[in-house]
Design a protein around this motif. Structure first.
Motif, PDB file in Angstrom:
ATOM      1  N   GLN A   1     170.027 114.265  69.822  1.00 29.04           N
ATOM      2  CA  GLN A   1     170.720 113.109  70.399  1.00 29.04           C
ATOM      3  C   GLN A   1     170.618 111.940  69.436  1.00 29.04           C
ATOM      4  O   GLN A   1     169.542 111.360  69.284  1.00 29.04           O
ATOM      5  CB  GLN A   1     170.112 112.717  71.746  1.00 29.04           C
ATOM      6  CG  GLN A   1     170.747 111.462  72.346  1.00 29.04           C
ATOM      7  CD  GLN A   1     170.071 111.052  73.642  1.00 29.04           C
ATOM      8  OE1 GLN A   1     169.657 111.897  74.416  1.00 29.04           O
ATOM      9  NE2 GLN A   1     169.959 109.756  73.870  1.00 29.04           N
TER      10      GLN A   1
ATOM     11  N   PRO B   1     176.012 105.245  68.166  1.00 27.69           N
ATOM     12  CA  PRO B   1     177.230 105.832  68.729  1.00 27.69           C
ATOM     13  C   PRO B   1     177.985 106.654  67.685  1.00 27.69           C
ATOM     14  O   PRO B   1     178.006 106.321  66.501  1.00 27.69           O
ATOM     15  CB  PRO B   1     178.043 104.602  69.147  1.00 27.69           C
ATOM     16  CG  PRO B   1     177.057 103.501  69.280  1.00 27.69           C
ATOM     17  CD  PRO B   1     175.997 103.782  68.264  1.00 27.69           C
TER      18      PRO B   1
ATOM     19  N   TRP C   1     167.538 105.871  76.635  1.00 29.30           N
ATOM     20  CA  TRP C   1     168.210 105.850  75.332  1.00 29.30           C
ATOM     21  C   TRP C   1     167.347 106.457  74.232  1.00 29.30           C
ATOM     22  O   TRP C   1     167.885 106.986  73.270  1.00 29.30           O
ATOM     23  CB  TRP C   1     168.541 104.394  74.970  1.00 29.30           C
ATOM     24  CG  TRP C   1     168.932 104.215  73.536  1.00 29.30           C
ATOM     25  CD1 TRP C   1     170.176 104.371  72.990  1.00 29.30           C
ATOM     26  CD2 TRP C   1     168.071 103.859  72.439  1.00 29.30           C
ATOM     27  NE1 TRP C   1     170.156 104.126  71.636  1.00 29.30           N
ATOM     28  CE2 TRP C   1     168.866 103.814  71.266  1.00 29.30           C
ATOM     29  CE3 TRP C   1     166.716 103.561  72.334  1.00 29.30           C
ATOM     30  CZ2 TRP C   1     168.336 103.483  70.018  1.00 29.30           C
ATOM     31  CZ3 TRP C   1     166.191 103.250  71.097  1.00 29.30           C
ATOM     32  CH2 TRP C   1     166.994 103.211  69.948  1.00 29.30           C
TER      33      TRP C   1
ATOM     34  N   GLN D   1     177.663 106.272  75.499  1.00 31.14           N
ATOM     35  CA  GLN D   1     176.953 105.958  74.265  1.00 31.14           C
ATOM     36  C   GLN D   1     177.033 104.465  73.934  1.00 31.14           C
ATOM     37  O   GLN D   1     176.061 103.885  73.446  1.00 31.14           O
ATOM     38  CB  GLN D   1     177.486 106.801  73.116  1.00 31.14           C
ATOM     39  CG  GLN D   1     178.931 106.516  72.713  1.00 31.14           C
ATOM     40  CD  GLN D   1     179.340 107.355  71.501  1.00 31.14           C
ATOM     41  OE1 GLN D   1     178.625 108.269  71.093  1.00 31.14           O
ATOM     42  NE2 GLN D   1     180.488 107.039  70.926  1.00 31.14           N
TER      43      GLN D   1
END
Length: 442
Positions: free
Chosen positions: A199, A203, A193, A215
């Motif tokens: 990225q 979410p 994560w 996500q």
């Protein structure tokens, strides 16, 4: 080899390990979390089930505690001896008197009338056959409200369901295996994560399909990470195999909780303190913690007292008193605990949801989040898996050699501490080796 290539290989390795951890832990973790959700609300369930035993209508004055113990003796199985007495902590509480079968030498060393109790009740009573029972007594009227085998309480049933699926020791290893791999799943999930350029950590709205599942799976897993770590680590401390290693490490590092010397005794000098006198003496020494009393065995025995309330770990205490004059022979409280002792004194009741309603609600949200993570992980697996394929995450060439040294050290340490993780990890490595050999031949 550039840094991007190393990062990609490491990421593929962690994906692969995360998948194996989920594959091994998910079935057992699903059972553990589901049964744990039932255990969370034990106080409310037991209050509804046993309220007629545990609660009484308060009156102006209580009878001496000895009257309640004597009434409980008459209702106890023949020959059973008093193991512990829990006086009422609140005005509406009943007295709880715990009984068990005679221990070796009980006949010669029984105190406070245990020998006479052998003829006080007929043999055909609940608890016969080597089982402990609790007798509940109204402290105002001296009336026995009922008795109950300890193993028949909902809390005991729920605990055995959660930790061993009601199968004794034979299935206890499964929960430990799940806890071990859940720790691996948590650490590898955190690595996967961890935000990278491009990225986002949070979410994004509008994501659908596997991307949406992914996500939210990652976000909720990390959001619950601290709770997950606390739950897994506290569960491991009382597991069978890893728990033994944890306790050995605790003792080796000098972090064992203080214990009363084994040979503390009283010298006979008149009459031993009564239950009421022992209770009064304990309250004078520890006024803010409801006690549980253990009576002396024989003329040289001692009174022992400890906290009966798990909701306030900082109020826990251990007290040993001379059976005749109430002199303190040993005393330990929160300030005497080691760092490990304090951590477990808080962590274990937290794991069981015993610290209050806030604790129960937090654990319920945690359990729901874990169930979502487990289910969403398998949804993503079947969405990714092609028909006829194993569905293993792709492992880039040289991925195992790209393992970070810190990760290797942590992995070795975890395997050394958790034997079931070590054995199952060896099986996973053997499977990986077979898959690699098969791929090279294809």
């Amino acid at each position: 080899m550039g840094p991007v290539t190393i990062a990609a290989r490491r990421r593929s390795l962690f994906w692969r390990i995360h998948f194996w951890a989920a594959l091994i832990a998910s079935p057992f973790a699903f059972i553990a979390v589901s049964t744990g959700m039932l255990y969370i609300f034990t106080p409310q369930i037991e209050a509804a089930l046993y309220g007629q035993l545990e609660r009484v209508a308060p009156q102006e004055a209580r009878l001496p505690l000895d009257a309640a113990v004597e009434a409980a003796r008459k209702a106890a199985p023949a020959g059973f001896e008093v193991l512990a007495v829990t006086p009422p902590a609140r005005a509406g509480d009943a007295v709880r008197v715990g009984f068990g079968p005679p221990r070796p030498g009980a006949g010669a060393h029984a105190g406070h009338g245990e020998a006479a109790a052998a003829t006080a009740a007929p043999a055909a009573r609940p608890g016969q056959g080597g089982e402990r029972i609790t007798v509940f007594v109204d402290p105002y009227r001296g009336q026995v409200l009922g008795s109950q085998r300890d193993q028949d309480r909902f809390s005991e049933w729920a605990r055995r369901l959660h930790s061993r699926l009601l199968q004794g020791e034979s299935l206890r290893w499964m929960i430990e295996l799940a806890a071990s791999w859940m720790l691996v799943m948590l650490l590898t999930g955190l690595y996967l994560w961890w935000p990278r350029p491009g990225q986002p950590a949070l979410p994004r709205s509008g994501a659908r399909g596997r991307a949406g599942w992914k996500q939210w799976h990652a976000f909720i897993g990390v959001l619950l990470g601290v709770l997950s770590l606390a739950m897994v680590l506290t569960g491991i401390t009382w597991s069978k195999y890893a728990g033994e290693n944890v306790r050995a490490l605790r003792d080796w590092s000098g972090q064992a909780s203080p214990q009363a010397p084994a040979r503390l005794h009283s010298m006979p000098q008149g009459q031993q303190l009564s239950y009421q006198q022992a209770w009064d003496r304990t309250r004078a020494l520890v006024p803010d913690a409801p006690p549980q009393l253990t009576p002396p065995r024989g003329p040289h025995g001692v009174w022992r007292a400890g906290s009966a309330d798990r909701r306030h770990p900082a109020s826990r205490f251990d007290l040993v008193l001379n059976a005749y004059d109430g002199q303190v022979l040993y005393r330990a409280g929160w300030d005497d605990q080691t760092a490990f002792g304090k951590a477990t004194a808080v962590g274990i009741p937290f794991h069981r949801g015993e610290l209050g309603v806030w604790n129960q609600l937090l654990l319920f949200v945690f359990a729901a989040g874990v169930l979502f993570s487990l289910v969403s992980g398998w949804v993503m697996f079947f969405q990714r898996r092609r028909a006829g394929a194993l569905g293993l995450p792709k492992l880039l060439p040289g991925a195992w050699r790209a393992a970070p040294p810190v990760g290797v050290v942590i992995g070795i340490g975890m395997c050394a501490l958790m034997p079931l993780l070590a054995w199952s990890a060896a099986a996973v490595i053997a499977i990986e080796a077979a898959l690699h050999w098969r791929q090279r031949r294809a």
